[in-house]
Write a protein that holds these residues in place. Sequence first.
Motif, PDB file in Angstrom:
ATOM      1  N   MET A 212     -35.255 -66.679 -14.853  1.00 47.57           N
ATOM      2  CA  MET A 212     -34.227 -65.883 -15.528  1.00 47.57           C
ATOM      3  C   MET A 212     -34.675 -65.643 -16.971  1.00 47.57           C
ATOM      4  O   MET A 212     -34.316 -66.404 -17.876  1.00 47.57           O
ATOM      5  CB  MET A 212     -32.869 -66.588 -15.486  1.00 47.57           C
ATOM      6  CG  MET A 212     -32.238 -66.640 -14.099  1.00 47.57           C
ATOM      7  SD  MET A 212     -30.520 -67.228 -14.135  1.00 47.57           S
ATOM      8  CE  MET A 212     -29.711 -65.837 -14.954  1.00 47.57           C
TER       9      MET A 212
ATOM     10  N   TYR B  78     -37.894 -62.247  -9.273  1.00 47.25           N
ATOM     11  CA  TYR B  78     -38.693 -62.894  -8.230  1.00 47.25           C
ATOM     12  C   TYR B  78     -40.158 -62.756  -8.591  1.00 47.25           C
ATOM     13  O   TYR B  78     -40.656 -61.647  -8.801  1.00 47.25           O
ATOM     14  CB  TYR B  78     -38.427 -62.247  -6.870  1.00 47.25           C
ATOM     15  CG  TYR B  78     -39.266 -62.810  -5.745  1.00 47.25           C
ATOM     16  CD1 TYR B  78     -39.057 -64.105  -5.273  1.00 47.25           C
ATOM     17  CD2 TYR B  78     -40.275 -62.049  -5.151  1.00 47.25           C
ATOM     18  CE1 TYR B  78     -39.823 -64.625  -4.241  1.00 47.25           C
ATOM     19  CE2 TYR B  78     -41.046 -62.564  -4.109  1.00 47.25           C
ATOM     20  CZ  TYR B  78     -40.816 -63.849  -3.667  1.00 47.25           C
ATOM     21  OH  TYR B  78     -41.574 -64.373  -2.642  1.00 47.25           O
TER      22      TYR B  78
ATOM     23  N   GLU C 214     -28.349 -62.505  -7.583  1.00 46.22           N
ATOM     24  CA  GLU C 214     -27.881 -61.357  -8.358  1.00 46.22           C
ATOM     25  C   GLU C 214     -26.369 -61.197  -8.258  1.00 46.22           C
ATOM     26  O   GLU C 214     -25.700 -60.854  -9.258  1.00 46.22           O
ATOM     27  CB  GLU C 214     -28.585 -60.087  -7.887  1.00 46.22           C
ATOM     28  CG  GLU C 214     -30.072 -60.070  -8.234  1.00 46.22           C
ATOM     29  CD  GLU C 214     -30.800 -58.868  -7.676  1.00 46.22           C
ATOM     30  OE1 GLU C 214     -31.850 -58.497  -8.225  1.00 46.22           O
ATOM     31  OE2 GLU C 214     -30.310 -58.288  -6.678  1.00 46.22           O
TER      32      GLU C 214
ATOM     33  N   SER D 245     -28.689 -62.563 -17.734  1.00 39.21           N
ATOM     34  CA  SER D 245     -28.132 -61.752 -16.643  1.00 39.21           C
ATOM     35  C   SER D 245     -29.224 -61.115 -15.783  1.00 39.21           C
ATOM     36  O   SER D 245     -28.963 -60.144 -15.070  1.00 39.21           O
ATOM     37  CB  SER D 245     -27.207 -60.663 -17.206  1.00 39.21           C
ATOM     38  OG  SER D 245     -26.090 -61.239 -17.860  1.00 39.21           O
ATOM     39  N   THR D 246     -30.434 -61.654 -15.848  1.00 35.51           N
ATOM     40  CA  THR D 246     -31.546 -61.080 -15.093  1.00 35.51           C
ATOM     41  C   THR D 246     -32.252 -62.157 -14.277  1.00 35.51           C
ATOM     42  O   THR D 246     -32.714 -63.157 -14.821  1.00 35.51           O
ATOM     43  CB  THR D 246     -32.576 -60.418 -16.035  1.00 35.51           C
ATOM     44  OG1 THR D 246     -31.912 -59.450 -16.859  1.00 35.51           O
ATOM     45  CG2 THR D 246     -33.670 -59.744 -15.234  1.00 35.51           C
ATOM     46  N   VAL D 247     -32.330 -61.928 -12.969  1.00 35.75           N
ATOM     47  CA  VAL D 247     -33.061 -62.828 -12.073  1.00 35.75           C
ATOM     48  C   VAL D 247     -34.313 -62.097 -11.609  1.00 35.75           C
ATOM     49  O   VAL D 247     -34.240 -60.963 -11.129  1.00 35.75           O
ATOM     50  CB  VAL D 247     -32.217 -63.238 -10.858  1.00 35.75           C
ATOM     51  CG1 VAL D 247     -33.019 -64.176  -9.940  1.00 35.75           C
ATOM     52  CG2 VAL D 247     -30.932 -63.913 -11.298  1.00 35.75           C
TER      53      VAL D 247
ATOM     54  N   LEU E 184     -32.604 -63.564  -3.321  1.00 33.77           N
ATOM     55  CA  LEU E 184     -32.422 -62.709  -4.502  1.00 33.77           C
ATOM     56  C   LEU E 184     -31.073 -61.994  -4.511  1.00 33.77           C
ATOM     57  O   LEU E 184     -30.395 -61.963  -5.570  1.00 33.77           O
ATOM     58  CB  LEU E 184     -33.569 -61.708  -4.607  1.00 33.77           C
ATOM     59  CG  LEU E 184     -33.621 -60.879  -5.895  1.00 33.77           C
ATOM     60  CD1 LEU E 184     -33.656 -61.773  -7.121  1.00 33.77           C
ATOM     61  CD2 LEU E 184     -34.809 -59.932  -5.894  1.00 33.77           C
ATOM     62  N   PRO E 185     -30.611 -61.427  -3.377  1.00 32.08           N
ATOM     63  CA  PRO E 185     -29.292 -60.779  -3.392  1.00 32.08           C
ATOM     64  C   PRO E 185     -28.163 -61.742  -3.765  1.00 32.08           C
ATOM     65  O   PRO E 185     -27.231 -61.363  -4.482  1.00 32.08           O
ATOM     66  CB  PRO E 185     -29.133 -60.266  -1.960  1.00 32.08           C
ATOM     67  CG  PRO E 185     -30.529 -60.111  -1.459  1.00 32.08           C
ATOM     68  CD  PRO E 185     -31.297 -61.236  -2.075  1.00 32.08           C
TER      69      PRO E 185
ATOM     70  N   ASP F  67     -37.396 -63.408  -2.055  1.00 31.81           N
ATOM     71  CA  ASP F  67     -36.758 -62.166  -2.488  1.00 31.81           C
ATOM     72  C   ASP F  67     -35.851 -61.604  -1.398  1.00 31.81           C
ATOM     73  O   ASP F  67     -34.826 -60.980  -1.691  1.00 31.81           O
ATOM     74  CB  ASP F  67     -37.800 -61.131  -2.911  1.00 31.81           C
ATOM     75  CG  ASP F  67     -38.790 -60.808  -1.797  1.00 31.81           C
ATOM     76  OD1 ASP F  67     -38.949 -61.625  -0.872  1.00 31.81           O
ATOM     77  OD2 ASP F  67     -39.411 -59.727  -1.870  1.00 31.81           O
TER      78      ASP F  67
ATOM     79  N   VAL G 199     -24.759 -63.721 -10.599  1.00 35.06           N
ATOM     80  CA  VAL G 199     -24.807 -63.261 -11.991  1.00 35.06           C
ATOM     81  C   VAL G 199     -23.706 -62.229 -12.230  1.00 35.06           C
ATOM     82  O   VAL G 199     -22.984 -62.276 -13.241  1.00 35.06           O
ATOM     83  CB  VAL G 199     -26.190 -62.667 -12.317  1.00 35.06           C
ATOM     84  CG1 VAL G 199     -26.163 -61.960 -13.676  1.00 35.06           C
ATOM     85  CG2 VAL G 199     -27.254 -63.756 -12.314  1.00 35.06           C
ATOM     86  N   GLN G 200     -23.584 -61.289 -11.299  1.00 34.00           N
ATOM     87  CA  GLN G 200     -22.568 -60.242 -11.434  1.00 34.00           C
ATOM     88  C   GLN G 200     -21.159 -60.834 -11.427  1.00 34.00           C
ATOM     89  O   GLN G 200     -20.299 -60.426 -12.221  1.00 34.00           O
ATOM     90  CB  GLN G 200     -22.717 -59.229 -10.301  1.00 34.00           C
ATOM     91  CG  GLN G 200     -21.822 -58.001 -10.440  1.00 34.00           C
ATOM     92  CD  GLN G 200     -22.039 -57.009  -9.316  1.00 34.00           C
ATOM     93  OE1 GLN G 200     -22.180 -57.389  -8.148  1.00 34.00           O
ATOM     94  NE2 GLN G 200     -22.043 -55.723  -9.653  1.00 34.00           N
TER      95      GLN G 200
END
Length: 294
Positions: free
Chosen positions: A148, A156, A188, A152-154, A184-185, A180, A191-192
């Motif tokens: 990270m 891979y 993310e 707010s950014t992940v 990854l989904p 990923d 974070v959202q």
Amino acid sequence: MRITNKMMSDHAVRHLSENMEQIARMQERIASGKQFSAPSEDPVGASHSLSLRSGLRTLEAFKTSTQQANDWLTATESAFQQMEDLATRAVTLVTRGLNDTLGAGERATSLATEVDGILAHAMDTANSTHNGQFLFGGFKVQSPPFSMPASSTVVYQGDGGVMLRSLSPAQNVPINVLGDQAFLPFLEALVQARDALQANDPATLRTALNGLQSALTTMNQHRTSVGARLRQVQVASDYLSKTEIETQSLLSKKEDLNLAEGISQLRGRENAYQAALEVSQRAISAMGLFDYLR
């Protein structure tokens, strides 16, 4: 041709020497527990033994590969279990956050803080290792697949490499899951959801909830695939173990000496030697050589 005492004694000595050699070989076999100590003693049996031993070495290599696959997939399964537990808790928190009775302060503090903790735990799980190697980065097993660089950014950082292990000459199994695709989904969406709770943004929070639910479904599908591969590996492991036992049994039949039978043969040859020695003594009574041999 005139048969002399010397010819008779030479023949007797040669015959006794051959008997003594046979006794010595039988004693060696009994001591080693093997039917033969050199391939020349039983070329056919030795050839079969070499073939069986080669088969055992091959089986051992596949057993090692199968055990490695089992250990890796078991560690992967454990990571998915943790991820699904985290995802289920996150869905519960976000659903609560969409309750109209909840105030902005509670969303931003209590709920957002717990979701942020879930995110940190999920990042650690996505960067899980087994024997010092990262599980979910493809061929990049020496560096963490997820980072990270911003709150707010992940990102891979792995690749798309698929790691295979051989279970038999005609059977390979992929042991890794690409992070990923699997995680990854979910990361993310976490974070959202956290950011939406902190900003008191119900619309974005609902989008995050949909993302979490979709990510949970995706992880469940990957976990099901891992479970199927684990069962495949376990079936192969059981087959290899059974085949190894059968091969060891065949090798034992080819090589191992029946101790009772070997002792019986040894006694028979010792008796034959004693009988030959006595006959030779009587036949050449004038010579003292046989008294010395006795």
